[in-house]
Enzyme design. Structure first.
Site, PDB file in Angstrom:
ATOM      1  N   ASN A  28       0.834  -1.215   0.000  1.00 60.53           N
ATOM      2  CA  ASN A  28       0.000   0.000   0.000  1.00 60.53           C
ATOM      3  C   ASN A  28       0.865   1.261   0.000  1.00 60.53           C
ATOM      4  OD1 ASN A  28      -2.167  -1.675   0.060  1.00 60.53           O
ATOM      5  ND2 ASN A  28      -2.783  -1.248   2.160  1.00 60.53           N
ATOM      6  N   ALA A  29       2.002   1.197   0.692  1.00 54.64           N
ATOM      7  CA  ALA A  29       2.902   2.361   0.697  1.00 54.64           C
ATOM      8  C   ALA A  29       3.451   2.586  -0.713  1.00 54.64           C
ATOM      9  CB  ALA A  29       4.050   2.137   1.687  1.00 54.64           C
ATOM     10  N   ILE A  30       3.773   1.507  -1.409  1.00 50.83           N
ATOM     11  CA  ILE A  30       4.296   1.647  -2.781  1.00 50.83           C
ATOM     12  C   ILE A  30       3.219   2.235  -3.704  1.00 50.83           C
ATOM     13  CG2 ILE A  30       5.188   0.366  -4.786  1.00 50.83           C
ATOM     14  CD1 ILE A  30       6.420  -1.599  -2.713  1.00 50.83           C
ATOM     15  N   ASP A  65       3.236   1.097 -10.068  1.00 56.79           N
ATOM     16  CA  ASP A  65       1.948   0.414 -10.154  1.00 56.79           C
ATOM     17  C   ASP A  65       2.119  -1.061 -10.521  1.00 56.79           C
ATOM     18  OD1 ASP A  65      -0.755   0.029 -10.157  1.00 56.79           O
ATOM     19  OD2 ASP A  65      -1.049   0.835 -12.168  1.00 56.79           O
ATOM     20  N   ASP A  68       3.831  -2.624  -6.884  1.00 51.73           N
ATOM     21  CA  ASP A  68       3.021  -2.815  -5.667  1.00 51.73           C
ATOM     22  C   ASP A  68       2.402  -4.211  -5.645  1.00 51.73           C
ATOM     23  OD1 ASP A  68       1.128  -2.291  -7.657  1.00 51.73           O
ATOM     24  OD2 ASP A  68       0.166  -0.617  -6.631  1.00 51.73           O
ATOM     25  N   ARG A  73       2.472  -9.875  -3.847  1.00 54.57           N
ATOM     26  CA  ARG A  73       2.487 -11.317  -4.123  1.00 54.57           C
ATOM     27  C   ARG A  73       3.683 -12.003  -3.469  1.00 54.57           C
ATOM     28  NH1 ARG A  73      -0.061  -9.257  -8.704  1.00 54.57           N
ATOM     29  NH2 ARG A  73       1.873  -8.732  -9.746  1.00 54.57           N
ATOM     30  N   ASP A  90      -5.014   4.558  -9.458  1.00 60.26           N
ATOM     31  CA  ASP A  90      -4.812   4.619 -10.921  1.00 60.26           C
ATOM     32  C   ASP A  90      -5.625   5.759 -11.521  1.00 60.26           C
ATOM     33  OD1 ASP A  90      -3.221   2.393 -10.802  1.00 60.26           O
ATOM     34  OD2 ASP A  90      -4.667   1.016 -11.717  1.00 60.26           O
TER      35      ASP A  90
HETATM   36  C1  LIG Z   1      11.616  10.445 -25.681  1.00 54.31           C
HETATM   37  C2  LIG Z   1      10.942  11.202 -24.638  1.00 54.31           C
HETATM   38  C3  LIG Z   1       9.612  10.807 -24.394  1.00 54.31           C
HETATM   39  C4  LIG Z   1       9.528  10.034 -23.179  1.00 54.31           C
HETATM   40  C5  LIG Z   1       8.664   8.928 -23.470  1.00 54.31           C
HETATM   41  C6  LIG Z   1       8.336   8.226 -22.266  1.00 54.31           C
HETATM   42  C7  LIG Z   1       7.666   7.033 -22.709  1.00 54.31           C
HETATM   43  C8  LIG Z   1       7.030   6.370 -21.623  1.00 54.31           C
HETATM   44  C9  LIG Z   1       6.525   5.135 -22.158  1.00 54.31           C
HETATM   45  C10 LIG Z   1       6.061   4.263 -21.470  1.00 54.31           C
HETATM   46  C11 LIG Z   1       5.917   4.339 -20.030  1.00 54.31           C
HETATM   47  C12 LIG Z   1       4.641   3.811 -19.609  1.00 54.31           C
HETATM   48  C13 LIG Z   1       4.805   2.489 -19.086  1.00 54.31           C
HETATM   49  C14 LIG Z   1       3.508   1.962 -18.700  1.00 54.31           C
HETATM   50  C15 LIG Z   1       3.658   1.190 -17.488  1.00 54.31           C
HETATM   51  C16 LIG Z   1       2.341   0.683 -17.113  1.00 54.31           C
HETATM   52  C17 LIG Z   1       2.330   0.526 -15.673  1.00 54.31           C
HETATM   53  C18 LIG Z   1       1.010   0.061 -15.277  1.00 54.31           C
HETATM   54  O1  LIG Z   1       0.023   0.725 -15.416  1.00 54.31           O
HETATM   55  O2  LIG Z   1       1.014  -1.150 -14.712  1.00 54.31           O
HETATM   56  C19 LIG Z   1      -0.136  -1.631 -14.151  1.00 54.31           C
HETATM   57  C20 LIG Z   1      -1.121  -1.909 -15.244  1.00 54.31           C
HETATM   58  C21 LIG Z   1      -2.527  -2.040 -14.722  1.00 54.31           C
HETATM   59  O3  LIG Z   1      -2.541  -2.914 -13.642  1.00 54.31           O
HETATM   60  P1  LIG Z   1      -3.805  -3.111 -12.681  1.00 54.31           P
HETATM   61  O4  LIG Z   1      -4.481  -4.404 -13.023  1.00 54.31           O
HETATM   62  O5  LIG Z   1      -3.330  -2.899 -11.304  1.00 54.31           O
HETATM   63  O6  LIG Z   1      -4.722  -1.902 -12.998  1.00 54.31           O
HETATM   64  C22 LIG Z   1      -6.031  -2.021 -13.473  1.00 54.31           C
HETATM   65  C23 LIG Z   1      -6.132  -1.144 -14.687  1.00 54.31           C
HETATM   66  O7  LIG Z   1      -5.723   0.145 -14.362  1.00 54.31           O
HETATM   67  C24 LIG Z   1      -7.559  -1.117 -15.204  1.00 54.31           C
HETATM   68  O8  LIG Z   1      -7.592  -0.105 -16.148  1.00 54.31           O
HETATM   69  P2  LIG Z   1      -8.527  -0.127 -17.411  1.00 54.31           P
HETATM   70  O9  LIG Z   1      -7.825  -0.871 -18.478  1.00 54.31           O
HETATM   71  O10 LIG Z   1      -9.799  -0.769 -16.995  1.00 54.31           O
HETATM   72  O11 LIG Z   1      -8.682   1.311 -17.693  1.00 54.31           O
HETATM   73  C25 LIG Z   1      -8.584  -0.786 -14.139  1.00 54.31           C
HETATM   74  O12 LIG Z   1      -9.849  -1.114 -14.614  1.00 54.31           O
HETATM   75  C26 LIG Z   1      -8.397  -1.545 -12.870  1.00 54.31           C
HETATM   76  O13 LIG Z   1      -9.176  -0.911 -11.912  1.00 54.31           O
HETATM   77  C27 LIG Z   1      -6.957  -1.521 -12.412  1.00 54.31           C
HETATM   78  O14 LIG Z   1      -6.849  -2.303 -11.297  1.00 54.31           O
HETATM   79  O15 LIG Z   1      -0.656  -3.112 -15.841  1.00 54.31           O
HETATM   80  C28 LIG Z   1      -0.610  -3.151 -17.152  1.00 54.31           C
HETATM   81  O16 LIG Z   1      -1.097  -2.309 -17.826  1.00 54.31           O
HETATM   82  C29 LIG Z   1       0.014  -4.377 -17.664  1.00 54.31           C
HETATM   83  C30 LIG Z   1       0.978  -4.214 -18.738  1.00 54.31           C
HETATM   84  C31 LIG Z   1       1.688  -2.933 -18.881  1.00 54.31           C
HETATM   85  C32 LIG Z   1       2.878  -3.170 -19.727  1.00 54.31           C
HETATM   86  C33 LIG Z   1       3.584  -1.934 -20.013  1.00 54.31           C
HETATM   87  C34 LIG Z   1       4.898  -2.270 -20.595  1.00 54.31           C
HETATM   88  C35 LIG Z   1       5.607  -1.052 -20.929  1.00 54.31           C
HETATM   89  C36 LIG Z   1       7.013  -1.367 -21.141  1.00 54.31           C
HETATM   90  C37 LIG Z   1       7.794  -0.598 -21.761  1.00 54.31           C
HETATM   91  C38 LIG Z   1       7.314   0.558 -22.490  1.00 54.31           C
HETATM   92  C39 LIG Z   1       8.476   1.265 -23.026  1.00 54.31           C
HETATM   93  C40 LIG Z   1       8.048   2.090 -24.154  1.00 54.31           C
HETATM   94  C41 LIG Z   1       9.095   3.037 -24.456  1.00 54.31           C
HETATM   95  C42 LIG Z   1       8.680   3.914 -25.542  1.00 54.31           C
HETATM   96  C43 LIG Z   1       9.649   5.007 -25.683  1.00 54.31           C
HETATM   97  C44 LIG Z   1       9.300   5.817 -26.856  1.00 54.31           C
HETATM   98  C45 LIG Z   1      10.062   7.046 -26.936  1.00 54.31           C
HETATM   99  N1  LIG Z   2      -1.366  -2.116  -2.623  1.00 53.15           N
HETATM  100  C1  LIG Z   2      -1.651  -3.218  -3.323  1.00 53.15           C
HETATM  101  C2  LIG Z   2      -1.538  -3.245  -4.715  1.00 53.15           C
HETATM  102  C3  LIG Z   2      -1.855  -4.382  -5.398  1.00 53.15           C
HETATM  103  N2  LIG Z   2      -2.258  -5.486  -4.728  1.00 53.15           N
HETATM  104  C4  LIG Z   2      -2.588  -6.732  -5.438  1.00 53.15           C
HETATM  105  O1  LIG Z   2      -1.982  -6.762  -6.723  1.00 53.15           O
HETATM  106  C5  LIG Z   2      -2.986  -6.721  -7.760  1.00 53.15           C
HETATM  107  C6  LIG Z   2      -2.608  -5.760  -8.824  1.00 53.15           C
HETATM  108  O2  LIG Z   2      -1.334  -6.086  -9.240  1.00 53.15           O
HETATM  109  P1  LIG Z   2      -0.515  -5.161 -10.253  1.00 53.15           P
HETATM  110  O3  LIG Z   2       0.690  -5.940 -10.560  1.00 53.15           O
HETATM  111  O4  LIG Z   2      -1.396  -5.043 -11.420  1.00 53.15           O
HETATM  112  O5  LIG Z   2      -0.281  -3.909  -9.535  1.00 53.15           O
HETATM  113  C7  LIG Z   2      -4.260  -6.296  -7.059  1.00 53.15           C
HETATM  114  O6  LIG Z   2      -5.394  -6.817  -7.706  1.00 53.15           O
HETATM  115  C8  LIG Z   2      -4.071  -6.890  -5.677  1.00 53.15           C
HETATM  116  O7  LIG Z   2      -4.392  -8.239  -5.696  1.00 53.15           O
HETATM  117  C9  LIG Z   2      -2.356  -5.462  -3.346  1.00 53.15           C
HETATM  118  O8  LIG Z   2      -2.727  -6.462  -2.707  1.00 53.15           O
HETATM  119  N3  LIG Z   2      -2.048  -4.322  -2.657  1.00 53.15           N
HETATM  120 MG   LIG Z   3      -2.718   0.237 -10.516  1.00 53.47          MG
HETATM  121 MG   LIG Z   4      -0.568  -2.019  -9.206  1.00 52.14          MG
END
Ligand SMILES: CCCCCCCC/C=C\CCCCCCCC(=O)OC[C@H](COP(=O)(O)O[C@@H]1[C@H](O)[C@H](OP(=O)(O)O)[C@@H](O)[C@H](O)[C@H]1O)OC(=O)CCCCCCC/C=C\CCCCCCCC
Ligand SMILES: Nc1ccn([C@@H]2O[C@H](COP(=O)(O)O)[C@@H](O)[C@H]2O)c(=O)n1
Ligand SMILES: [Mg+2]
Ligand SMILES: [Mg+2]
Length: 204
Positions: A28-30, A65, A68, A73, A90
Site C-alpha cells: 500500500n505504501a508503494i 503500479d 506494488d 504477491r 490509478d
Molecule cells: C523520448 C521522450 C519521451 C519520453 C517517453 C516516455 C515514454 C514512456 C513510455 C512508457 C511508459 C509507460 C509504461 C507503462 C507502465 C504501465 C504501468 C502500469 O500501469 O502497470 C499496471 C497496469 C494495470 O494494472 P492493474 O491491473 O493494477 O490496474 C487495473 C487497470 O488500471 C484497469 O484499467 P482499465 O484498463 O480498466 O482502464 C482498471 O480497470 C483496474 O481498476 C486496475 O486495477 O498493468 C498493465 O497495464 C500491464 C501491462 C503494462 C505493460 C507496459 C509495458 C511497458 C514497457 C515498456 C514501455 C516502453 C516504451 C518506451 C517507448 C519510448 C518511446 C520514446
Molecule cells: N497495494 C496493493 C496493490 C496491489 N495489490 C494486489 O496486486 C494486484 C494488482 O497487481 P498489479 O501488478 O497489477 O499492480 C491487485 O489486484 C491486488 O491483488 C495489493 O494487494 N495491494
Molecule cells: Mg494500478
Molecule cells: Mg498495481
C-alpha cells in the site's frame, strides 16, 4: 493487449518486487508513493510547459503500479483493500496527467482549446473505460477487453506528451486524437462484451 505481456514481464518485475520487499515498504505504501510521484510530476511540471521532464518523472513513478502488486504477491500481503486502493489511485494518476496538460493549454498565455478539449475527452473516456470494467465486475461479468486498456493509454499519452516536450511538431495533437478514438472504441468494446455475456447468462 499489453495485459498479455504480464506473464513475460513478471520475470523482470518479480525480482524487483523481491528487492523492494526487503526495504520493508508495504504494497500500500508503494501504491501511495507511486501516486504521489505521478501527481507531482504531472501537476508540478506540465502546467509550466515542462513536458519532457514531467514525463520522465511520471514514467519512473508509473512503474510503481506494477511493483506494488509484485511486492504484495512475493510477501503474501495481497489484499482486497490493496486491490481497491490500487485501482482508485490509478484513476487519480490518470486524471492528474490530463489535468496537467489542460492546465497548460487553458492558460491565457498559451491557449489551445483543441488540446484542452481533446485532453478532457481522453480524461473522461479513460475513466469510463475503467468504470465500465469495475461496474461489469460489480454485476458479476468481466470486461477486461479493448484496444486501449490502461497500459496502452499510458504509453500513447506519455510518448505524445514527452515527444512534444522535445519539440516534435504535431505529436501531441495527433497522439491525443488517437487516444481519444481508441478510448471511445474501448468503451464500446466493453459495453458489447458485457451485453454478450448477459445475453448468454440471462437466456431463459
Ligand atoms: C523520448 C521522450 C519521451 C519520453 C517517453 C516516455 C515514454 C514512456 C513510455 C512508457 C511508459 C509507460 C509504461 C507503462 C507502465 C504501465 C504501468 C502500469 O500501469 O502497470 C499496471 C497496469 C494495470 O494494472 P492493474 O491491473 O493494477 O490496474 C487495473 C487497470 O488500471 C484497469 O484499467 P482499465 O484498463 O480498466 O482502464 C482498471 O480497470 C483496474 O481498476 C486496475 O486495477 O498493468 C498493465 O497495464 C500491464 C501491462 C503494462 C505493460 C507496459 C509495458 C511497458 C514497457 C515498456 C514501455 C516502453 C516504451 C518506451 C517507448 C519510448 C518511446 C520514446
Ligand atoms: N497495494 C496493493 C496493490 C496491489 N495489490 C494486489 O496486486 C494486484 C494488482 O497487481 P498489479 O501488478 O497489477 O499492480 C491487485 O489486484 C491486488 O491483488 C495489493 O494487494 N495491494
Ligand atoms: Mg494500478
Ligand atoms: Mg498495481
Amino acid at each position: 493487449m499489453l495485459n498479455q505481456l504480464r506473464p513475460a514481464l513478471s520475470r523482470v518485475i518479480t525480482p524487483v518486487g523481491r528487492a523492494l520487499a526487503r526495504t520493508g515498504l508495504t504494497p500500500n505504501a508503494i501504491t501511495i508513493i507511486g501516486t504521489f510521484g505521478v501527481v507531482g510530476g504531472a501537476l508540478g511540471f506540465y502546467p509550466r510547459g515542462e513536458f519532457f521532464w514531467g514525463t520522465v518523472v511520471i514514467t519512473i513513478f508509473v512503474f510503481f503500479d506494477m511493483f506494488d502488486g509484485a511486492v504484495a504477491r512475493v510477501t503474501g500481503k495481497t489484499s482486497r483493500f490493496g486491490a481497491f486502493l490500487d485501482s482508485n489511485m490509478d484513476r487519480v494518476s490518470d486524471a492528474a496527467i490530463f489535468s496537467g496538460v489542460i492546465l497548460r493549454f487553458a492558460r491565457q498565455d498559451h491557449p489551445d482549446m483543441m488540446i484542452v478539449g481533446l485532453a478532457l475527452f481522453c480524461l473522461v473516456s479513460g475513466a469510463l473505460v475503467s468504470y465500465a470494467r469495475a461496474r461489469a465486475e460489480g454485476i458479476g461479468v468481466g470486461a477486461t477487453v479493448g484496444i486501449a486498456e490502461r497500459g496502452e493509454r499510458l504509453i500513447v499519452s506519455l510518448v505524445a506528451i514527452g515527444l512534444d516536450g522535445l519539440g516534435v511538431p504535431y505529436v501531441l495533437v495527433v497522439g491525443l486524437w488517437l487516444l481519444a478514438l481508441a478510448s471511445a472504441i474501448t468503451v464500446v468494446q466493453r459495453f458489447v462484451a458485457v451485453r454478450k455475456q448477459l445475453e448468454v447468462s440471462e437466456q431463459p
